[in-house]
Design a protein around this motif. Structure first.
Motif, PDB file in Angstrom:
ATOM      1  N   LEU A 402       0.790  -1.326  -0.088  1.00 26.70           N
ATOM      2  CA  LEU A 402       0.119  -0.012  -0.053  1.00 26.70           C
ATOM      3  C   LEU A 402       0.919   1.278  -0.222  1.00 26.70           C
ATOM      4  O   LEU A 402       0.466   2.352  -0.619  1.00 26.70           O
ATOM      5  CB  LEU A 402      -0.875  -0.057   1.191  1.00 26.70           C
ATOM      6  CG  LEU A 402      -1.819   1.275   1.542  1.00 26.70           C
ATOM      7  CD1 LEU A 402      -2.971   1.315   0.129  1.00 26.70           C
ATOM      8  CD2 LEU A 402      -2.581   1.187   2.632  1.00 26.70           C
ATOM      9  N   ASP A 403       1.945   1.415   0.904  1.00 23.88           N
ATOM     10  CA  ASP A 403       2.781   2.600   0.886  1.00 23.88           C
ATOM     11  C   ASP A 403       3.633   2.655  -0.331  1.00 23.88           C
ATOM     12  O   ASP A 403       4.105   3.849  -0.425  1.00 23.88           O
ATOM     13  CB  ASP A 403       3.707   2.400   2.038  1.00 23.88           C
ATOM     14  CG  ASP A 403       3.183   2.384   3.387  1.00 23.88           C
ATOM     15  OD1 ASP A 403       1.853   3.087   3.354  1.00 23.88           O
ATOM     16  OD2 ASP A 403       3.620   2.089   4.471  1.00 23.88           O
ATOM     17  N   ILE A 416       4.147  -0.536  -8.534  1.00 18.49           N
ATOM     18  CA  ILE A 416       4.923  -0.487  -7.338  1.00 18.49           C
ATOM     19  C   ILE A 416       6.187   0.375  -7.530  1.00 18.49           C
ATOM     20  O   ILE A 416       6.953   0.054  -8.463  1.00 18.49           O
ATOM     21  CB  ILE A 416       5.273  -1.834  -6.780  1.00 18.49           C
ATOM     22  CG1 ILE A 416       4.086  -2.505  -6.217  1.00 18.49           C
ATOM     23  CG2 ILE A 416       5.970  -1.588  -5.404  1.00 18.49           C
ATOM     24  CD1 ILE A 416       4.085  -3.812  -5.741  1.00 18.49           C
ATOM     25  N   ASP A 417       6.569   1.143  -6.658  1.00 16.57           N
ATOM     26  CA  ASP A 417       7.712   1.949  -6.847  1.00 16.57           C
ATOM     27  C   ASP A 417       8.964   1.198  -6.159  1.00 16.57           C
ATOM     28  O   ASP A 417       8.922   1.270  -4.766  1.00 16.57           O
ATOM     29  CB  ASP A 417       7.923   3.508  -6.233  1.00 16.57           C
ATOM     30  CG  ASP A 417       9.013   4.158  -6.581  1.00 16.57           C
ATOM     31  OD1 ASP A 417      10.155   3.662  -6.270  1.00 16.57           O
ATOM     32  OD2 ASP A 417       8.861   5.464  -6.842  1.00 16.57           O
ATOM     33  N   GLN A 422      12.454  -0.279  -1.760  1.00 18.59           N
ATOM     34  CA  GLN A 422      13.704  -0.775  -1.164  1.00 18.59           C
ATOM     35  C   GLN A 422      14.306   0.364   0.155  1.00 18.59           C
ATOM     36  O   GLN A 422      15.083  -0.378   0.994  1.00 18.59           O
ATOM     37  CB  GLN A 422      14.974  -0.232  -2.116  1.00 18.59           C
ATOM     38  CG  GLN A 422      16.283  -0.721  -1.893  1.00 18.59           C
ATOM     39  CD  GLN A 422      17.287  -0.529  -3.121  1.00 18.59           C
ATOM     40  OE1 GLN A 422      16.909  -0.871  -4.270  1.00 18.59           O
ATOM     41  NE2 GLN A 422      18.249  -0.382  -2.704  1.00 18.59           N
ATOM     42  N   LEU A 423      13.906   1.676  -0.055  1.00 13.34           N
ATOM     43  CA  LEU A 423      14.360   2.455   1.000  1.00 13.34           C
ATOM     44  C   LEU A 423      13.518   2.223   2.226  1.00 13.34           C
ATOM     45  O   LEU A 423      13.752   2.701   3.470  1.00 13.34           O
ATOM     46  CB  LEU A 423      14.329   3.941   0.524  1.00 13.34           C
ATOM     47  CG  LEU A 423      15.345   4.340  -0.639  1.00 13.34           C
ATOM     48  CD1 LEU A 423      15.023   5.561  -1.099  1.00 13.34           C
ATOM     49  CD2 LEU A 423      16.750   4.262   0.075  1.00 13.34           C
ATOM     50  N   GLY A 424      12.235   1.684   2.176  1.00  9.27           N
ATOM     51  CA  GLY A 424      11.359   1.716   3.028  1.00  9.27           C
ATOM     52  C   GLY A 424      10.657   2.901   3.504  1.00  9.27           C
ATOM     53  O   GLY A 424      10.043   3.160   4.681  1.00  9.27           O
ATOM     54  N   ILE A 425      10.416   3.768   2.594  1.00 12.18           N
ATOM     55  CA  ILE A 425       9.866   5.130   2.603  1.00 12.18           C
ATOM     56  C   ILE A 425       8.732   5.022   1.729  1.00 12.18           C
ATOM     57  O   ILE A 425       8.802   5.012   0.639  1.00 12.18           O
ATOM     58  CB  ILE A 425      10.759   6.261   2.537  1.00 12.18           C
ATOM     59  CG1 ILE A 425      11.942   6.239   3.432  1.00 12.18           C
ATOM     60  CG2 ILE A 425      10.055   7.776   2.911  1.00 12.18           C
ATOM     61  CD1 ILE A 425      13.119   7.319   2.850  1.00 12.18           C
ATOM     62  N   ALA A 426       7.517   5.477   2.222  1.00  9.89           N
ATOM     63  CA  ALA A 426       6.124   5.461   1.654  1.00  9.89           C
ATOM     64  C   ALA A 426       6.400   6.684   0.413  1.00  9.89           C
ATOM     65  O   ALA A 426       6.900   7.649   0.734  1.00  9.89           O
ATOM     66  CB  ALA A 426       5.014   5.726   2.648  1.00  9.89           C
ATOM     67  N   VAL A 427       5.623   6.204  -0.570  1.00  8.40           N
ATOM     68  CA  VAL A 427       5.309   7.206  -1.582  1.00  8.40           C
ATOM     69  C   VAL A 427       4.381   8.466  -1.019  1.00  8.40           C
ATOM     70  O   VAL A 427       3.392   8.135  -0.213  1.00  8.40           O
ATOM     71  CB  VAL A 427       4.694   6.514  -2.891  1.00  8.40           C
ATOM     72  CG1 VAL A 427       4.198   7.696  -3.773  1.00  8.40           C
ATOM     73  CG2 VAL A 427       5.608   5.692  -3.694  1.00  8.40           C
ATOM     74  N   GLY A 428       4.893   9.588  -1.192  1.00  3.49           N
ATOM     75  CA  GLY A 428       4.152  10.845  -0.583  1.00  3.49           C
ATOM     76  C   GLY A 428       4.810  11.140   0.645  1.00  3.49           C
ATOM     77  O   GLY A 428       4.373  12.239   1.072  1.00  3.49           O
ATOM     78  N   ASP A 429       5.707  10.465   1.436  1.00  3.62           N
ATOM     79  CA  ASP A 429       6.385  10.816   2.596  1.00  3.62           C
ATOM     80  C   ASP A 429       7.460  11.916   2.174  1.00  3.62           C
ATOM     81  O   ASP A 429       8.569  11.517   1.565  1.00  3.62           O
ATOM     82  CB  ASP A 429       6.943   9.594   3.365  1.00  3.62           C
ATOM     83  CG  ASP A 429       7.439  10.012   4.781  1.00  3.62           C
ATOM     84  OD1 ASP A 429       7.749  11.015   4.955  1.00  3.62           O
ATOM     85  OD2 ASP A 429       7.313   9.134   5.383  1.00  3.62           O
TER      86      ASP A 429
END
Length: 525
Positions: A402-403, A416-417, A422-429
């Motif tokens: 989802l993220d 899916i980005d 890989q970075l563990g950071i949500a799209v839009g964060d």
């Protein structure tokens, strides 16, 4: 004759009484008409003379109404309108279709192949005058300018609900008391699109009546338009104000604002508005006048852009519950359409002339039932090859990713980005930008420290490449060095907002064209 004279006097006295009761607001209002009272889309055989007469009557209704509330009113036909005219008025009301100032043709990529598009542009890029659009005019004149009042459904009826009750248009300048009545929740919102809502949808909800007529009650009366709710308020220049009874979600936008454009989705002319509908519309006109000099920051150039809300729909369309609901709805609609088609055939058998659209409906063939497997193949596309009919695997896929979904590529398309994952950071964060800049800084510094003649470490370049992908994908900037990126981020980081409907981008909360970060012209560079 005597009765007619008495009736005319009563109407005149009624108008005078209303004028005396309402203290006019000092606004200059331009009404741009040209549309009739009835639905020309469902009545394509309508005589042009009849259409013109109805449009003239509708314009007269608006003109008389506006003069009751505002000091200066001018009414013109849409064919005579140019954007320059709006400079001389505080609010322009668009109720017809003007001549476009430009026609823009382009191609968008969809999962069904390339799709040729054509946008008619009605306003210049720097247009900053307040505009209120009526019904589908929001889509017609707004799409070419990236306004969010796009066409979700031409299905808005007479009642409003889910309104933001403390919004200024319900407060003044003209006093209004809304007559809230508990009514049954629209069937589609309750039974067909409930999965979009994060909370249970009740069986009945409070509503207030905007107009005294709608399509179910008056054949061929024009119907209103709701805009898509997904991402409507994901930029600071937008407001959701109210939904209404329609064939879509509980939060479909019937009344809303995007910068200097106000979407009034209800279709009725003042002749058919309720008293509360008349007052709220007048308040809406006064409200949008306050946004003179404003322009949209985020623009929705792709009306079919996917947002994170689409994940909810895809997940639901992978479920057996969704399949069963779809089957039941299909069966119900088959019955309704067959009944409608049979009634048209009976009329035709009696020798009565019907419209071309009614002839088309008479040829209706019921949609055959769909198996769960067919259902998944239709809506899950390539995922079906991986998961087959395993419902839980679809759920896991959507929940776990989802993220990391990205939807800025085409028409209702989500991918899916892998960089974000890989970075563990949500799209839009927003931390994603800081991390990407850091990666570029680290990679450049490591490369610069390698003595001349020695081979560079591919990992250093990988960091730089990932940083560029992320920064170019999620911003409207194309800086060439990490130093420029860092300077920009330090300066404007606190003013950034995230918009999915505006292109899956971080943008700066400003209308100043000199501040870098909001120029859509860089896309593709």
């Amino acid at each position: 004759m005597k009765k007619a004279l008495i009736l005319s006097v009563m109407i005149l006295l009624g108008c005078c009484t209303m004028n005396a009761a309402v203290k006019k607001v000092a606004l200059r209002v331009l009404y741009v008409g040209g549309s009739p009272e009835f639905d020309t889309m469902g009545n394509r055989d309508a005589d042009s003379t009849v259409v013109a007469k109805s449009a003239q009557e509708r314009a007269a209704s608006f003109d008389a109404y506006l003069r009751q509330y505002f000091t200066i009113v001018k009414s013109i036909h849409a064919k005579d309108y140019t954007p320059e005219m709006s400079k001389h008025y505080d609010v322009t009301i668009i109720d017809g279709t003007p001549k476009p100032i430009e026609i823009k043709k382009y191609t968008i990529n969809t999962k069904w192949g390339d799709r040729e598009m054509e946008d008619k542009i009605y306003f210049p890029k720097d247009f900053d005058r307040p505009v209120l659009t009526i019904a589908e005019a929001g889509e017609k004149v707004g799409r070419g300018s990236g306004i969010k009042s796009d066409w979700y459904c031409l299905c808005l009826e007479a009642d409003a609900h889910s309104s933001v009750r403390n919004h200024p248009i319900f407060q003044g300048p003209f006093k209004v008391t809304l007559d809230w009545q508990m009514k049954q929740t629209p069937y589609p919102a309750k039974h067909e699109y409930y999965y979009f809502s994060d909370t249970p949808i009740p069986d009945s909800i409070p509503m207030w009546r905007v107009q005294n007529t709608d399509t179910p009650e008056t054949r061929n009366y024009r119907i209103g338009m709701v805009a898509r709710p997904w991402g409507f308020t994901d930029s600071p220049d937008c407001e959701y104000i109210s939904s209404g009874v329609c064939a879509k979600t509980i939060d479909a936008v019937a009344i809303g604002r995007h910068a200097n454009f106000f979407h009034w989705g209800f279709s009725a002319s003042p002749q058919y508005l309720t008293e509360q509908g008349k007052t709220v519309l007048a308040n809406a006109i006064a409200y949008i006048a306050k946004f003179a000099g404003h322009k949209p920051i985020a623009r929705k150039w792709n009306e079919s852009i996917a947002t994170k809300s689409y994940v909810k729909e895809l997940r639901y369309l992978a479920s057996r519950e969704g399949w069963k609901s779809f089957s039941e709805i299909t069966e119900k609609r088959n019955e309704q359409m067959k009944h409608f088609a049979d009634s048209i055939k009976q009329v035709m058998a009696q020798g009565v002339e019907v419209s071309e659209m009614e002839k088309m409906y008479a040829q209706f063939e019921p949609q055959p039932p769909m198996s769960y497997e067919d259902f998944l193949q239709r809506y899950q596309d390539k995922l079906f090859d991986q998961f087959g009919t395993d419902e839980q695997r679809y759920f896991d896929y959507y929940d776990q990713n989802l993220d990391y979904f990205y939807g800025g590529q085409g028409s209702y398309e989500l991918t899916i980005d892998e960089d974000c994952k890989q970075l563990g950071i949500a799209v839009g964060d927003k931390r994603l930008l800081d991390k990407a800049i850091s990666l570029w800084e680290e990679g450049s510094k490591a490369q610069a420290s390698i003595p001349a003649g020695q081979l560079t470490n591919p990992q250093h370049q990988d960091k730089i490449d990932m940083a560029k992908r992320l920064l170019y994908r999620y911003t409207l900037l194309r800086f060439a060095t990490p130093q420029e990126w860092r300077s920009w981020y330090r300066t404007y980081g606190d003013r950034l907002f995230w918009t999915e409907s505006g292109g899956w981008l971080f943008m700066v909360n400003t209308e100043d064209p000199n501040i870098p970060g909001n120029d859509y012209a860089v896309i593709g560079k």
